[in-house]
Design an enzyme around this catalytic site. Sequence first.
Site, PDB file in Angstrom:
ATOM      1  N   ASP A 117      14.199   5.825  -9.784  1.00 59.66           N
ATOM      2  CA  ASP A 117      13.147   5.531  -8.929  1.00 59.66           C
ATOM      3  C   ASP A 117      12.956   6.806  -8.232  1.00 59.66           C
ATOM      4  OD1 ASP A 117      11.794   4.109  -6.807  1.00 59.66           O
ATOM      5  OD2 ASP A 117      13.517   3.799  -5.647  1.00 59.66           O
ATOM      6  N   TYR A 119      10.124   9.157  -5.577  1.00 56.34           N
ATOM      7  CA  TYR A 119       9.819   9.389  -4.023  1.00 56.34           C
ATOM      8  C   TYR A 119       8.619   9.969  -3.834  1.00 56.34           C
ATOM      9  CZ  TYR A 119      12.028  10.520   0.737  1.00 56.34           C
ATOM     10  OH  TYR A 119      12.248  10.669   1.838  1.00 56.34           O
ATOM     11  N   HIS A 124       5.312   8.515   3.052  1.00 57.86           N
ATOM     12  CA  HIS A 124       6.665   8.081   3.314  1.00 57.86           C
ATOM     13  C   HIS A 124       7.665   9.045   3.345  1.00 57.86           C
ATOM     14  CE1 HIS A 124      10.148   5.491   2.427  1.00 57.86           C
ATOM     15  NE2 HIS A 124      10.492   6.080   1.745  1.00 57.86           N
ATOM     16  N   GLU A 189      11.526  -1.643   0.187  1.00 56.54           N
ATOM     17  CA  GLU A 189      10.250  -0.802  -0.221  1.00 56.54           C
ATOM     18  C   GLU A 189       9.354  -1.241  -1.356  1.00 56.54           C
ATOM     19  OE1 GLU A 189      12.945   2.702  -1.362  1.00 56.54           O
ATOM     20  OE2 GLU A 189      13.288   3.304   0.593  1.00 56.54           O
ATOM     21  N   GLU A 191       6.856  -1.075  -4.053  1.00 55.76           N
ATOM     22  CA  GLU A 191       6.577   0.198  -5.198  1.00 55.76           C
ATOM     23  C   GLU A 191       5.987  -0.437  -6.285  1.00 55.76           C
ATOM     24  OE1 GLU A 191      10.053   2.610  -6.051  1.00 55.76           O
ATOM     25  OE2 GLU A 191      10.914   2.219  -4.154  1.00 55.76           O
ATOM     26  N   ASP A 223      12.377  -2.274  -3.951  1.00 56.33           N
ATOM     27  CA  ASP A 223      13.707  -1.595  -3.806  1.00 56.33           C
ATOM     28  C   ASP A 223      14.465  -1.828  -2.571  1.00 56.33           C
ATOM     29  OD1 ASP A 223      15.701   0.198  -4.408  1.00 56.33           O
ATOM     30  OD2 ASP A 223      14.501   1.979  -3.682  1.00 56.33           O
ATOM     31  N   ARG A 227      19.984   0.092   4.754  1.00 59.99           N
ATOM     32  CA  ARG A 227      19.892   1.439   5.531  1.00 59.99           C
ATOM     33  C   ARG A 227      21.044   1.855   6.053  1.00 59.99           C
ATOM     34  NH1 ARG A 227      15.700   2.841   2.681  1.00 59.99           N
ATOM     35  NH2 ARG A 227      13.731   1.707   3.246  1.00 59.99           N
ATOM     36  N   GLN A 230      23.432   3.061   3.116  1.00 58.33           N
ATOM     37  CA  GLN A 230      22.711   3.959   2.525  1.00 58.33           C
ATOM     38  C   GLN A 230      22.913   5.548   3.331  1.00 58.33           C
ATOM     39  OE1 GLN A 230      18.783   3.538   2.239  1.00 58.33           O
ATOM     40  NE2 GLN A 230      18.169   5.577   1.348  1.00 58.33           N
ATOM     41  N   LYS A 243      21.617   0.553  -2.617  1.00 47.75           N
ATOM     42  CA  LYS A 243      20.307   0.437  -3.335  1.00 47.75           C
ATOM     43  C   LYS A 243      20.730  -0.589  -4.501  1.00 47.75           C
ATOM     44  CE  LYS A 243      17.165   3.849  -1.727  1.00 47.75           C
ATOM     45  NZ  LYS A 243      16.046   2.956  -1.350  1.00 47.75           N
ATOM     46  N   THR A 247      17.065  -5.061  -7.268  1.00 54.08           N
ATOM     47  CA  THR A 247      15.896  -4.437  -7.375  1.00 54.08           C
ATOM     48  C   THR A 247      15.059  -5.450  -7.954  1.00 54.08           C
ATOM     49  OG1 THR A 247      16.946  -2.188  -7.767  1.00 54.08           O
ATOM     50  CG2 THR A 247      14.364  -2.665  -8.292  1.00 54.08           C
ATOM     51  N   THR A 335       8.783   4.368  -2.626  1.00 56.00           N
ATOM     52  CA  THR A 335       7.834   3.396  -1.537  1.00 56.00           C
ATOM     53  C   THR A 335       6.608   4.039  -1.333  1.00 56.00           C
ATOM     54  OG1 THR A 335       9.859   3.172  -0.028  1.00 56.00           O
ATOM     55  CG2 THR A 335       8.004   2.691   1.033  1.00 56.00           C
ATOM     56  N   GLU A 349       9.990   2.360   8.272  1.00 57.40           N
ATOM     57  CA  GLU A 349       8.919   2.945   8.747  1.00 57.40           C
ATOM     58  C   GLU A 349       8.128   2.222   9.751  1.00 57.40           C
ATOM     59  OE1 GLU A 349       7.940   3.868   4.352  1.00 57.40           O
ATOM     60  OE2 GLU A 349       6.707   5.423   5.578  1.00 57.40           O
TER      61      GLU A 349
HETATM   62 CA    CA Z   1      12.763   3.496  -3.724  1.00 56.98          CA
END
Ligand code: CA
Length: 402
Positions: A117, A119, A124, A189, A191, A223, A227, A230, A243, A247, A335, A349
């Site tokens: 994955d 970024y 983001h 997320e 994606e 994803d 939080r 994480q 995570k 998925t 994301t 976000e």
């Molecule tokens: Ca992700």
Amino acid sequence: MTTWLGLAADDLFGIDHLPYGSAEHAGGRRLAVVRIGASALDLTAATADLAVEHASLFAGGTLDAFLAAGRPAWQQVRALLTQWLTDEAYRPALEPLLTPVDELTLRLPFCVADYVDFYASEAHATNVGRMLRPDAEPLTPNWKHLPIGYHGRAGTVVVSGTEVRRPTGQRRAADGSITFGPTQRLDIESEVAFVVGAGSELGSRVAVTDFAEHVFGVCLLNDWSARDIQAWEYVPLGPFLGKSFATSISPWITPLAALDGAWVQPPARDPRPMPYLDDSGQPSGLDLDLAVSLNGAVISRPPFATMYWTPAQMLAHLTVNGASLRTGDLFASGTVSGPDRMQRGSLLELSWNGTEPLTLPDGTERTFLEDGDEVVITASVPTRRGRIGLGEVRGRIGPAIG
Ligand code: CA
């Protein structure tokens, strides 16, 4: 070019699309399928009947052998399907092999080998930096030099529709105490993911210009992210149990060949990427318009065309150290968020780290997901003649594991 199925010109699964999947009949038989309109053509049976030279690619009922066969085979099969579905002469043989998609159970279409994955969205990464490191530069010093990524858990990639149980784990509370329990900050997320067909040798690199030789197609990916788990675990080695619990991917893999009309110039890059990441000679961004729904209400429309790093750069970076690719490798963009508030691809976000709740049409508020919430991500893509759709990735939150 029209098909004898008589589809509307704006059907998102028209003859220009032809995405592949794997389904299960009520009787339990697995079959590889290609979608046309609201129907799925049984490729396992159709190739056995009409194109025996390709039958071994679909005999297993999944896309694994087809992915491994490489680009010439992908092109031959697509040309064949286009002929079958546009030439009335094939109708008598093929019509009995069509099933309404609603009557099939769609399965994970291929065996996921490795999952990576990235970024790659500047908006983001900037939003996350501002929220989590308010006193520092939002982007880390490496961000504009390389596409940041991590290796995820391939075995927990699940197909759209699979229930996502709320994960349990360690969290650090606001007062600094360490607690154990179900995540209280379960997020999405939104994606886009890329499916590798043809592998590469250990010790070799895949150049940005060889992207289409290796990547078969594209799907959508959610994803799911806890939080609080994480935030407590990710320093210093990155995402782990926050995570890896699930998925989700969409069940239809859109071949790159259907995306001919969707390539666009990516945003300007500064500093100039290193030579192995230089894709300036070609339009290497993709114009995909995502839509994210929560309990039926659209909460965001992230634009993939704004992504700073392109999929060809991701693949080049993934292999620059000589790491090999395998059939079934899956790499996702990270994301997708655009610059505007309504273009943010995560609840982190959209609710600005839980401080600005969203109000849904039923009057309820959300910062993060509650049990029973259902998230659906869809996307549409321009073609040379209209638009196609990437289908959907759907998931409902189930109760925490006891
Ligand atoms: Ca992700």
